[in-house]
Motif scaffolding. Structure first.
Motif: not given
Length: 158
Positions: A9-13
């Motif tokens: 999720n952090q990478l996607l953000r």
């Protein structure tokens, strides 16, 4: 030092932050300058603003190529080092390291093919636009056809 793990999720953000925060302001500036319009082969920046085509599209494409090439070379060196270590361990234990060698060579070969395909698929487009800029937007038909035929192959060759 232990590397901090980043969640999906952090990478996607982070990906969305970069993917939207860079092109949206560029598009707003280009639109405000009235540089957008129908210009032919996949480009929406008017011929009077050719420098923008290179600054906002081709320069980033080839910067990504350079990044990809550097990454390829670093990974290749790492794989080569790992192969040496695996071979030394296998020899000391009397094992055959041929399976590891085959896998490492396959990974290196595939990575090299991606990098070469990226470069050669975008080269005709770059040459076509440089030629168009130099020749005051006159295009060579054969080069435009090669450009039109190579860029869509990107997904196929991946």
């Amino acid at each position: 030092a232990t590397a901090k793990r980043v969640s999906d999720n952090q990478l996607l953000r982070m990906m969305h932050l970069f993917a939207w925060s860079v092109p949206v302001p560029i598009s707003i500036v280009i639109g405000a300058l009235e540089a957008m319009g129908c210009t032919g082969l996949w480009c929406w920046i008017m011929p009077e603003f050719t420098w923008m085509r290179f600054a906002f599209f081709y320069a980033p494409v080839y910067l990504m190529f350079a990044y990809s090439l550097v990454t390829y070379l670093r990974v290749r060196n790492l794989l080569h080092t790992l192969h040496k270590i695996a071979s030394a361990i296998s020899e000391s234990e009397g094992d055959d390291a041929s399976a590891a060698t085959v896998v490492l060579r396959a990974i290196t070969r595939r990575q090299f093919k991606y990098t070469v395909a990226f470069f050669f698929l975008w080269l005709p487009a770059l040459i076509d636009h440089i030629e168009s800029a130099v020749e005051d937007n006159e295009r060579w038909l054969w080069l435009t056809l090669v450009h039109a035929g190579t860029v869509p192959l990107q997904g196929f060759l991946n």
